[in-house]
Design a protein around this motif. Structure first.
Motif, mmCIF file in Angstrom:
data_model
loop_
_atom_site.group_PDB
_atom_site.id
_atom_site.type_symbol
_atom_site.label_atom_id
_atom_site.label_comp_id
_atom_site.label_asym_id
_atom_site.label_seq_id
_atom_site.Cartn_x
_atom_site.Cartn_y
_atom_site.Cartn_z
ATOM 1 N N THR A 1 -0.578 -4.348 -13.617
ATOM 2 C CA THR A 1 -0.203 -3.851 -12.105
ATOM 3 C C THR A 1 -0.618 -2.720 -11.981
ATOM 4 O OG1 THR A 1 1.736 -5.326 -12.093
ATOM 5 C CG2 THR A 1 1.735 -3.609 -10.630
ATOM 6 N N LEU A 2 -0.401 -1.692 -12.799
ATOM 7 C CA LEU A 2 -0.860 -0.152 -12.530
ATOM 8 C C LEU A 2 -2.472 -0.140 -12.598
ATOM 9 C CD1 LEU A 2 1.561 1.708 -14.539
ATOM 10 C CD2 LEU A 2 1.399 1.649 -12.306
ATOM 11 N N GLU A 3 -3.099 -1.006 -13.306
ATOM 12 C CA GLU A 3 -4.706 -1.216 -13.051
ATOM 13 C C GLU A 3 -5.178 -1.453 -11.872
ATOM 14 O OE1 GLU A 3 -6.885 -0.293 -15.260
ATOM 15 O OE2 GLU A 3 -6.423 -0.655 -17.451
ATOM 16 N N GLN A 4 -4.335 -2.395 -11.419
ATOM 17 C CA GLN A 4 -4.657 -2.961 -10.091
ATOM 18 C C GLN A 4 -4.364 -1.841 -8.680
ATOM 19 O OE1 GLN A 4 -2.204 -6.372 -8.572
ATOM 20 N NE2 GLN A 4 -3.127 -6.625 -6.772
ATOM 21 N N VAL A 5 -3.159 -1.198 -8.918
ATOM 22 C CA VAL A 5 -2.917 -0.217 -8.213
ATOM 23 C C VAL A 5 -3.943 1.033 -8.303
ATOM 24 C CG1 VAL A 5 -1.196 1.726 -7.830
ATOM 25 C CG2 VAL A 5 -0.221 -0.678 -8.153
ATOM 26 N N PHE A 6 -4.255 1.554 -9.216
ATOM 27 C CA PHE A 6 -5.057 2.503 -9.405
ATOM 28 C C PHE A 6 -6.540 2.076 -8.916
ATOM 29 C CE2 PHE A 6 -1.700 4.517 -11.546
ATOM 30 C CZ PHE A 6 -2.269 6.057 -11.322
ATOM 31 N N ARG A 7 -6.819 0.805 -8.957
ATOM 32 C CA ARG A 7 -8.352 0.421 -8.641
ATOM 33 C C ARG A 7 -8.412 0.159 -7.314
ATOM 34 N NH1 ARG A 7 -8.207 -3.475 -12.005
ATOM 35 N NH2 ARG A 7 -7.358 -5.057 -10.498
ATOM 36 N N SER B 1 0.872 -1.123 -0.199
ATOM 37 C CA SER B 1 0.240 0.026 -0.031
ATOM 38 C C SER B 1 0.858 1.398 0.087
ATOM 39 C CB SER B 1 -1.126 0.001 1.216
ATOM 40 O OG SER B 1 -0.280 0.227 2.404
ATOM 41 N N TRP B 2 2.121 1.349 0.859
ATOM 42 C CA TRP B 2 2.993 2.295 0.650
ATOM 43 C C TRP B 2 3.460 2.553 -0.793
ATOM 44 C CZ3 TRP B 2 6.439 1.191 5.583
ATOM 45 C CH2 TRP B 2 5.423 1.539 6.621
ATOM 46 N N MET C 1 3.353 5.490 -5.939
ATOM 47 C CA MET C 1 3.268 5.552 -7.402
ATOM 48 C C MET C 1 2.146 6.284 -7.856
ATOM 49 S SD MET C 1 4.122 1.211 -8.450
ATOM 50 C CE MET C 1 2.940 0.609 -7.119
ATOM 51 N N ILE C 2 0.841 6.240 -7.260
ATOM 52 C CA ILE C 2 -0.111 7.278 -7.742
ATOM 53 C C ILE C 2 0.359 8.873 -7.352
ATOM 54 C CG2 ILE C 2 -2.129 8.009 -6.950
ATOM 55 C CD1 ILE C 2 -3.035 5.123 -6.369
ATOM 56 N N SER C 3 1.194 8.868 -6.560
ATOM 57 C CA SER C 3 1.662 10.117 -6.377
ATOM 58 C C SER C 3 2.717 10.538 -7.386
ATOM 59 C CB SER C 3 2.534 10.487 -4.891
ATOM 60 O OG SER C 3 1.399 10.277 -3.987
ATOM 61 N N ILE C 4 3.502 9.564 -7.547
ATOM 62 C CA ILE C 4 4.563 10.049 -9.041
ATOM 63 C C ILE C 4 3.785 10.359 -10.283
ATOM 64 C CG2 ILE C 4 5.999 8.932 -10.495
ATOM 65 C CD1 ILE C 4 7.133 7.094 -7.978
ATOM 66 N N PHE C 5 2.519 9.590 -10.410
ATOM 67 C CA PHE C 5 1.886 10.156 -11.618
ATOM 68 C C PHE C 5 1.024 11.450 -11.455
ATOM 69 C CE2 PHE C 5 1.856 5.735 -13.219
ATOM 70 C CZ PHE C 5 1.829 6.038 -14.703
ATOM 71 N N GLY C 6 0.901 11.864 -10.149
ATOM 72 C CA GLY C 6 0.299 13.189 -9.918
ATOM 73 C C GLY C 6 1.300 14.118 -10.280
ATOM 74 N N ASN D 1 -17.815 8.402 -20.816
ATOM 75 C CA ASN D 1 -17.231 7.298 -20.597
ATOM 76 C C ASN D 1 -16.519 6.706 -19.286
ATOM 77 O OD1 ASN D 1 -17.880 6.960 -23.393
ATOM 78 N ND2 ASN D 1 -16.094 7.760 -24.030
ATOM 79 N N GLU D 2 -16.585 7.503 -18.356
ATOM 80 C CA GLU D 2 -15.858 7.201 -17.118
ATOM 81 C C GLU D 2 -16.352 6.061 -16.556
ATOM 82 O OE1 GLU D 2 -14.854 9.380 -12.948
ATOM 83 O OE2 GLU D 2 -16.070 10.533 -14.420
ATOM 84 N N ALA D 3 -17.436 5.805 -16.655
ATOM 85 C CA ALA D 3 -18.145 4.365 -16.073
ATOM 86 C C ALA D 3 -17.442 3.158 -16.562
ATOM 87 C CB ALA D 3 -19.606 4.180 -15.956
ATOM 88 N N LYS D 4 -17.143 3.214 -18.217
ATOM 89 C CA LYS D 4 -16.538 2.211 -18.688
ATOM 90 C C LYS D 4 -15.080 2.073 -18.832
ATOM 91 C CE LYS D 4 -20.526 2.456 -22.001
ATOM 92 N NZ LYS D 4 -20.687 2.757 -23.454
ATOM 93 N N GLN D 5 -14.453 3.148 -18.468
ATOM 94 C CA GLN D 5 -12.846 3.258 -18.293
ATOM 95 C C GLN D 5 -12.324 2.801 -17.033
ATOM 96 O OE1 GLN D 5 -12.637 7.192 -19.713
ATOM 97 N NE2 GLN D 5 -11.958 6.460 -21.781
ATOM 98 N N SER D 6 -11.342 2.121 -16.932
ATOM 99 C CA SER D 6 -10.551 1.829 -15.760
ATOM 100 C C SER D 6 -9.861 3.278 -15.190
ATOM 101 C CB SER D 6 -9.506 0.887 -15.694
ATOM 102 O OG SER D 6 -8.516 1.461 -16.664
ATOM 103 N N PRO D 7 -9.517 3.247 -13.758
ATOM 104 C CA PRO D 7 -9.075 4.333 -13.046
ATOM 105 C C PRO D 7 -7.700 4.483 -13.889
ATOM 106 C CG PRO D 7 -9.623 3.059 -11.386
ATOM 107 C CD PRO D 7 -10.040 2.232 -12.826
#
Length: 714
Positions: free
Chosen positions: A480-486, A429-430, A435-440, A515-521
């Motif tokens: 993996t990034l799909e999993q991280v963001f989800r 989780s850390w 990683m999410i912060s890095i994309f930010g 399309n947000e409902a159909k797209q992954s985070p």
């Protein structure tokens, strides 16, 4: 000479000597009550008589008595002979009264029977038998055998013993263990107190020797090689200066029951561990085994490039150094389940083959110790300062933590697995938050890149190269990034903006909302980064004063983006066909804008409007048109030869489209009006280019090097 020994032996010999002479004196006095030993005549007569043969018919006993009396008389007659023969007789009597040292095998049989008797006494609740003397004999013999092996200066190593000697020794130690256990049942009996302490002392001495030899054998191992197993992670490219290397092809793996130990040592380890456990030294055996194998595993980690570092040490490391440590960590952690833990289980199952619970405990403790050590390092890495270049190593660590632990579950106890799951989940989780912060931060870096200096020649902007390469490599971890963001993305994220030029296109925002409902985070995150990049590039294109160069800049960057997306299956699937078609359409619009701004104005010079008046060509107007065309074409060639189109396909497409647009029109205009000029100097002055010359000069555009114009084909 030992004075103490001499003194201790004298009374015993003297007593024996006196007793024997007293017995003989009594016999002599009984046979000759009136004799006087001090009278010389009597001595002579007695001696003479003793020398005469015994009378016929005398009994055998009488003959012996006579011989004895004669001998006694001789001794009395010669004092020196009397002392000498007395000492010899004493030695003979001592030899007859002192038994030979007891045989260990015979005493062992007596001990076995005694142990059986003790057990029967306990069961019958009868009075226990007294401690026989052979118990002490047994203790002395076993202690002597231990002393032979366990010299303080140069003890005999276990591997130096013959099979027969080692078996005999262990049999004796096992018998001591059984005797100690049987005696302990009568610990409340006072008469057993000394014997219990005595046997326990012998047992402790034996176990001390066995423990040291057990440790020595455990240390005599060879390190296992991690490289002979498959690396199960999928190969990826890396933006790192030290990318992960693909694992070499595995060779044949030699199956052994005890990786690192020869069969002879393994057999000895089994025998010694069994002896210690049966002797009540299980805790010492477990500790010795744990320490030795832990040290072996630490040595293996060191051999393969991983060092122990505190959290503070990791925090202070430069990224290049830390990156090398991470590469070693990844390799070792992947091998834990594939190599280390199965090897430790094989070894432990072999050494403690009769004690599965002990084996399971050893494997769990060693595995837990190793995993906690590795997890501590990953935790320290997760606590380092976030930076864009760390994303890929963070992803590698995240994947290993996610994928390897399930393969360990069958190798570890349920309790330890639950503990490691909790710890691993926290560390993951850390990393996910990082990683999410890095994309930010990537978004913010795109917004903040507001440099006012345009890229020379309209080339691909460094921001475009960096962002697209970064996203391309990131998308190799798409799942993996799909999993991280989800799983880890925060619902309420703070949106930051640094200027109006970075605002989203309203149509794109509306489309994304629908399309947000159909797209992954993660897909939404990618869309957002791409929209920010488009907005940034659009703003940078306005830094060029020449609209044509602005279009070239957008074509260069747009084509670079599309090529990167087309070359990556992962990023292409994320962006989708709709997005790709939209960007391709935008690219065609930039192309049309460029043609209109540059070559459309040039072709206006070839327009026949105003040339014909009353059916005749107005020569001054024709001269102006040729002059304008030549001047404008020279300027275009000079300027756009220094422009850059690095994509060869785009460069070729531009040149072909320009040629198709310009050359037919110029050839037609030239064929129609060149005859108006007087052949010779006038024609050369106004008709500066042939159609072939125009084509040659067009082929020199976008090379990034200014070239002189006006070259005429010979």
């Amino acid at each position: 000479m030992d004075t103490g020994k001499e003194k201790s032996n004298i009374p015993e010999k003297s007593q024996s000597f006196v007793s024997r002479n007293n017995e003989k004196d009594e016999k002599k006095e009984g046979n000759q009550p009136d004799s006087d030993q001090n009278h010389p005549q009597n001595n002579e007569i007695t001696t003479a008589e003793a020398q005469e043969p015994p009378p016929d018919g005398a009994t055998e006993v009488e003959q012996d008595n006579v011989a004895g009396e004669a001998k006694q008389d001789n001794v009395a007659a010669d004092p020196e002979t009397e002392i000498k023969e007395g000492e010899e007789a004493t030695d003979l009597k001592n030899e007859e009264s002192s038994p030979l040292p007891p045989d260990l095998n015979k005493v062992s049989e007596e001990i076995d029977q005694y142990i059986s008797n003790l057990s029967s006494s306990k069961q019958d609740d009868s009075n226990p038998p007294d401690v026989p003397i052979f118990v002490e004999h047994f203790a002395v013999l076993v202690e002597a055998k231990i002393e032979d092996y366990d010299y303080s200066d140069s003890p005999v190593k276990w591997i130096q013993l013959s099979k027969e000697d080692s078996t005999s020794f262990l049999d004796s130690v096992n018998r001591v263990c059984r005797l100690s256990s049987a005696l302990s049942e009568f610990s409340s009996e006072y008469k057993y107190a000394y014997t219990i302490n005595r046997i326990d002392g012998v047992l402790q001495r034996a176990m001390s020797y066995i423990e040291e030899e057990f440790k020595s054998l455990l240390e005599d191992h060879k390190l296992s090689d991690l490289d002979h197993n498959n690396n199960h992670s999928k190969p990826r490219q890396s933006t790192s200066s030290n990318p992960n290397q693909d694992a070499p092809e595995p060779g044949p793996v030699e199956e052994t029951n005890s990786p690192g130990y020869v069969d002879e040592n393994l057999s000895n380890l089994i025998r010694l561990s069994t002896a210690m456990i049966l002797g009540g030294y299980e805790s010492e055996c477990r500790l010795a085994y744990f320490v030795a194998r832990r040290n072996a595993l630490d040595e293996s980690l060191h051999k393969h490039g991983f060092e122990k570092h505190s959290i503070d040490d990791v925090q202070k490391m430069q990224w290049e150094s830390l990156e090398r440590e991470i590469v070693a960590w990844l390799k070792i952690f992947r091998q834990c389940a594939a190599v280390h833990f199965p090897s430790e289980r094989k070894l432990s199952n072999a050494v403690f083959s009769d004690y599965p619970l002990i084996s399971e405990s050893m494997v769990s403790c060693l595995s837990r110790n190793m995993v906690i050590q590795l997890l501590t390092f990953s935790k320290a890495v997760a606590m380092t300062k976030r930076a864009a270049e760390k994303l890929f190593k963070f992803l590698d660590i995240y994947e290993v933590l996610r994928d390897v632990l399930p393969t360990m579950e069958s190798l570890l106890s349920e309790e330890i697995v639950d503990e490691l799951k909790t710890e691993t989940s926290l560390i993951r989780s850390w990393f996910a938050d990082s990683m999410i912060s890095i994309f930010g931060e990537l978004e913010n870096s795109i917004k903040a890149d507001s440099g006012k200096t345009p890229v020379p020649g309209g080339a691909v902007h460094p921001l475009t190269r960096y962002t697209m390469n970064y996203l391309k490599y990131a998308c190799e971890y798409k799942d993996t990034l799909e999993q991280v963001f989800r799983e880890h993305q925060k619902i309420d994220r703070v949106e930051s903006a640094t200027g109006s030029e970075f605002e989203y296109n309203p149509e794109a925002q509306a489309q994304n909302a629908n399309n947000e409902a159909k797209q992954s985070p993660f897909q939404l995150q990618m869309m957002k980064v791409m929209d920010l990049l488009d907005a940034n590039l659009d703003a940078k294109s306005k830094l060029y004063r020449d609209p044509s160069l602005s279009s070239i800049f957008m074509m260069n960057n747009g084509r670079y983006i599309l090529q990167k997306i087309k070359g990556s299956t992962e990023i292409n699937s994320l962006m989708g066909d709709t997005w790709y078609r939209k960007r391709s359409s935008d690219l065609r619009q930039y192309h049309k804008c460029y043609q209109r701004e540059t070559w459309g104005k040039l072709l206006n010079c070839l327009h026949p409007e105003g040339l014909n008046v009353n059916g005749k060509v107005v020569k001054p107007v024709l001269k102006d048109k040729f002059n304008s065309f030549n001047k404008m074409f020279d300027e275009i060639h000079k300027t756009q030869s220094s422009w850059v189109v690095s994509d060869e396909q785009l460069q070729s497409e531009l040149r072909v489209s320009i040629s198709n647009m310009v050359i037919p029109a110029y050839r037609s205009f030239l064929g129609r009006f060149s005859s108006v000029f007087t052949p010779g100097r006038q024609t050369e002055k106004y008709v500066k280019y042939q159609a072939e010359d125009i084509e040659t000069n067009i082929d020199e555009l976008f090379d990034g090097n200014a070239a002189p114009a006006g070259r005429r084909r010979v």
